[in-house]
Design a protein around this motif. Structure first.
Motif, PDB file in Angstrom:
ATOM      1  N   GLY A  56     -66.518 -20.784  23.767  1.00 22.47           N
ATOM      2  CA  GLY A  56     -65.198 -21.075  23.222  1.00 22.47           C
ATOM      3  C   GLY A  56     -64.146 -20.043  23.590  1.00 22.47           C
ATOM      4  O   GLY A  56     -63.053 -20.034  23.023  1.00 22.47           O
ATOM      5  N   ARG A  57     -64.427 -19.186  24.551  1.00 16.84           N
ATOM      6  CA  ARG A  57     -63.499 -18.113  24.917  1.00 16.84           C
ATOM      7  C   ARG A  57     -62.390 -18.554  25.864  1.00 16.84           C
ATOM      8  O   ARG A  57     -61.336 -17.912  25.914  1.00 16.84           O
ATOM      9  CB  ARG A  57     -64.251 -16.941  25.535  1.00 16.84           C
ATOM     10  N   LEU A  58     -62.600 -19.612  26.625  1.00 18.61           N
ATOM     11  CA  LEU A  58     -61.563 -20.060  27.555  1.00 18.61           C
ATOM     12  C   LEU A  58     -60.448 -20.767  26.793  1.00 18.61           C
ATOM     13  O   LEU A  58     -60.696 -21.707  26.044  1.00 18.61           O
ATOM     14  CB  LEU A  58     -62.150 -21.010  28.605  1.00 18.61           C
ATOM     15  N   ASP A  59     -59.225 -20.290  26.987  1.00 20.22           N
ATOM     16  CA  ASP A  59     -58.056 -20.913  26.362  1.00 20.22           C
ATOM     17  C   ASP A  59     -57.402 -21.849  27.376  1.00 20.22           C
ATOM     18  O   ASP A  59     -57.122 -21.444  28.512  1.00 20.22           O
ATOM     19  CB  ASP A  59     -57.036 -19.857  25.939  1.00 20.22           C
ATOM     20  N   ALA A  60     -57.161 -23.083  26.960  1.00 21.09           N
ATOM     21  CA  ALA A  60     -56.549 -24.077  27.842  1.00 21.09           C
ATOM     22  C   ALA A  60     -55.119 -23.682  28.173  1.00 21.09           C
ATOM     23  O   ALA A  60     -54.378 -23.170  27.340  1.00 21.09           O
ATOM     24  CB  ALA A  60     -56.576 -25.449  27.186  1.00 21.09           C
ATOM     25  N   GLY A  61     -54.752 -23.935  29.422  1.00 20.49           N
ATOM     26  CA  GLY A  61     -53.390 -23.707  29.894  1.00 20.49           C
ATOM     27  C   GLY A  61     -52.849 -24.998  30.477  1.00 20.49           C
ATOM     28  O   GLY A  61     -53.394 -26.074  30.248  1.00 20.49           O
ATOM     29  N   GLY A  62     -51.828 -24.885  31.253  1.00 22.59           N
ATOM     30  CA  GLY A  62     -51.230 -26.054  31.882  1.00 22.59           C
ATOM     31  C   GLY A  62     -51.987 -26.494  33.123  1.00 22.59           C
ATOM     32  O   GLY A  62     -52.741 -25.735  33.715  1.00 22.59           O
ATOM     33  N   ARG A  63     -51.799 -27.750  33.520  1.00 24.91           N
ATOM     34  CA  ARG A  63     -52.352 -28.319  34.748  1.00 24.91           C
ATOM     35  C   ARG A  63     -53.868 -28.194  34.848  1.00 24.91           C
ATOM     36  O   ARG A  63     -54.409 -28.018  35.934  1.00 24.91           O
ATOM     37  CB  ARG A  63     -51.709 -27.678  35.962  1.00 24.91           C
ATOM     38  N   GLY A  64     -54.570 -28.230  33.741  1.00 23.95           N
ATOM     39  CA  GLY A  64     -56.031 -28.184  33.768  1.00 23.95           C
ATOM     40  C   GLY A  64     -56.620 -26.795  33.829  1.00 23.95           C
ATOM     41  O   GLY A  64     -57.830 -26.625  33.843  1.00 23.95           O
ATOM     42  N   MET A  65     -55.758 -25.782  33.871  1.00 20.12           N
ATOM     43  CA  MET A  65     -56.254 -24.409  33.945  1.00 20.12           C
ATOM     44  C   MET A  65     -56.746 -23.937  32.576  1.00 20.12           C
ATOM     45  O   MET A  65     -56.379 -24.492  31.542  1.00 20.12           O
ATOM     46  CB  MET A  65     -55.159 -23.469  34.433  1.00 20.12           C
ATOM     47  N   ALA A  66     -57.585 -22.902  32.607  1.00 18.25           N
ATOM     48  CA  ALA A  66     -58.040 -22.243  31.382  1.00 18.25           C
ATOM     49  C   ALA A  66     -58.404 -20.813  31.735  1.00 18.25           C
ATOM     50  O   ALA A  66     -58.873 -20.535  32.841  1.00 18.25           O
ATOM     51  CB  ALA A  66     -59.235 -22.964  30.775  1.00 18.25           C
ATOM     52  N   GLY A  67     -58.173 -19.902  30.798  1.00 13.98           N
ATOM     53  CA  GLY A  67     -58.455 -18.493  31.063  1.00 13.98           C
ATOM     54  C   GLY A  67     -58.784 -17.730  29.802  1.00 13.98           C
ATOM     55  O   GLY A  67     -58.722 -18.266  28.690  1.00 13.98           O
ATOM     56  N   VAL A  68     -59.127 -16.478  30.003  1.00 17.40           N
ATOM     57  CA  VAL A  68     -59.472 -15.601  28.899  1.00 17.40           C
ATOM     58  C   VAL A  68     -58.672 -14.307  29.047  1.00 17.40           C
ATOM     59  O   VAL A  68     -58.492 -13.801  30.151  1.00 17.40           O
ATOM     60  CB  VAL A  68     -61.002 -15.324  28.857  1.00 17.40           C
ATOM     61  N   TYR A  85     -58.321 -17.094  39.112  1.00 19.48           N
ATOM     62  CA  TYR A  85     -57.137 -16.265  39.276  1.00 19.48           C
ATOM     63  C   TYR A  85     -57.200 -15.088  38.321  1.00 19.48           C
ATOM     64  O   TYR A  85     -57.932 -15.114  37.320  1.00 19.48           O
ATOM     65  CB  TYR A  85     -55.852 -17.072  39.039  1.00 19.48           C
ATOM     66  N   VAL A  86     -56.446 -14.053  38.634  1.00 20.66           N
ATOM     67  CA  VAL A  86     -56.301 -12.874  37.781  1.00 20.66           C
ATOM     68  C   VAL A  86     -54.814 -12.582  37.702  1.00 20.66           C
ATOM     69  O   VAL A  86     -54.128 -12.570  38.723  1.00 20.66           O
ATOM     70  CB  VAL A  86     -57.043 -11.653  38.372  1.00 20.66           C
ATOM     71  N   LYS A  87     -54.323 -12.374  36.487  1.00 20.36           N
ATOM     72  CA  LYS A  87     -52.909 -12.069  36.312  1.00 20.36           C
ATOM     73  C   LYS A  87     -52.779 -10.906  35.337  1.00 20.36           C
ATOM     74  O   LYS A  87     -53.340 -10.947  34.241  1.00 20.36           O
ATOM     75  CB  LYS A  87     -52.161 -13.298  35.785  1.00 20.36           C
ATOM     76  N   ALA A  88     -52.066  -9.867  35.743  1.00 20.64           N
ATOM     77  CA  ALA A  88     -51.922  -8.665  34.919  1.00 20.64           C
ATOM     78  C   ALA A  88     -50.633  -8.685  34.104  1.00 20.64           C
ATOM     79  O   ALA A  88     -49.574  -9.083  34.601  1.00 20.64           O
ATOM     80  CB  ALA A  88     -51.936  -7.433  35.812  1.00 20.64           C
ATOM     81  N   TYR A  89     -50.746  -8.268  32.874  1.00 21.21           N
ATOM     82  CA  TYR A  89     -49.624  -8.102  31.957  1.00 21.21           C
ATOM     83  C   TYR A  89     -49.681  -6.670  31.424  1.00 21.21           C
ATOM     84  O   TYR A  89     -50.700  -5.984  31.599  1.00 21.21           O
ATOM     85  CB  TYR A  89     -49.736  -9.092  30.788  1.00 21.21           C
ATOM     86  N   PRO A  90     -48.648  -6.193  30.752  1.00 26.55           N
ATOM     87  CA  PRO A  90     -48.667  -4.804  30.274  1.00 26.55           C
ATOM     88  C   PRO A  90     -49.837  -4.464  29.339  1.00 26.55           C
ATOM     89  O   PRO A  90     -50.368  -3.360  29.404  1.00 26.55           O
ATOM     90  CB  PRO A  90     -47.329  -4.658  29.538  1.00 26.55           C
ATOM     91  N   SER A  91     -50.270  -5.403  28.497  1.00 27.84           N
ATOM     92  CA  SER A  91     -51.318  -5.067  27.522  1.00 27.84           C
ATOM     93  C   SER A  91     -52.635  -5.812  27.718  1.00 27.84           C
ATOM     94  O   SER A  91     -53.566  -5.617  26.944  1.00 27.84           O
ATOM     95  CB  SER A  91     -50.799  -5.315  26.105  1.00 27.84           C
ATOM     96  N   TYR A  92     -52.720  -6.669  28.723  1.00 31.26           N
ATOM     97  CA  TYR A  92     -53.970  -7.375  28.983  1.00 31.26           C
ATOM     98  C   TYR A  92     -53.961  -7.967  30.381  1.00 31.26           C
ATOM     99  O   TYR A  92     -52.937  -7.982  31.062  1.00 31.26           O
ATOM    100  CB  TYR A  92     -54.221  -8.476  27.940  1.00 31.26           C
ATOM    101  N   VAL A  93     -55.119  -8.465  30.792  1.00 31.34           N
ATOM    102  CA  VAL A  93     -55.279  -9.163  32.066  1.00 31.34           C
ATOM    103  C   VAL A  93     -55.848 -10.535  31.744  1.00 31.34           C
ATOM    104  O   VAL A  93     -56.736 -10.663  30.903  1.00 31.34           O
ATOM    105  CB  VAL A  93     -56.248  -8.400  33.007  1.00 31.34           C
ATOM    106  N   THR A  94     -55.331 -11.562  32.379  1.00 27.66           N
ATOM    107  CA  THR A  94     -55.892 -12.904  32.221  1.00 27.66           C
ATOM    108  C   THR A  94     -56.774 -13.202  33.416  1.00 27.66           C
ATOM    109  O   THR A  94     -56.356 -13.038  34.562  1.00 27.66           O
ATOM    110  CB  THR A  94     -54.794 -13.970  32.126  1.00 27.66           C
TER     111      THR A  94
END
Length: 78
Positions: A37-49, A14-23
């Protein structure tokens, strides 16, 4: 009629845009091998950078993550 998973119906990233960055992340990102080690864990097993500039993109690393995620999804569908 065959039932079950349909090709292309299960997203892997997935790609999600915010005002100062994109995940850029993966639905099952916490199961990916990430020696960087760049992937940060999120909810429900997701991880992003978080990407704040083009310099944050490592094409080889991202390609490896995509290969892993696609292979995992292909295995899950068999």
């Amino acid at each position: 009629m065959e039932r079950g998973r349909k090709p292309g119906k299960s997203p892997i990233c997935y790609v999600k845009a915010y005002p100062s960055y994109v995940t850029f992340g993966f639905w099952k990102g916490q199961t990916l091998t990430d020696p960087s080690g760049r992937l940060d864990a999120g909810g429900r097993g997701m991880a992003g950078v978080k990407l704040r500039s083009l310099a944050d993109i490592d094409a080889d690393l991202f390609a490896e993550w995509l290969h892993q995620a696609r292979a995992m999804e292909a295995t899950a569908g068999s």
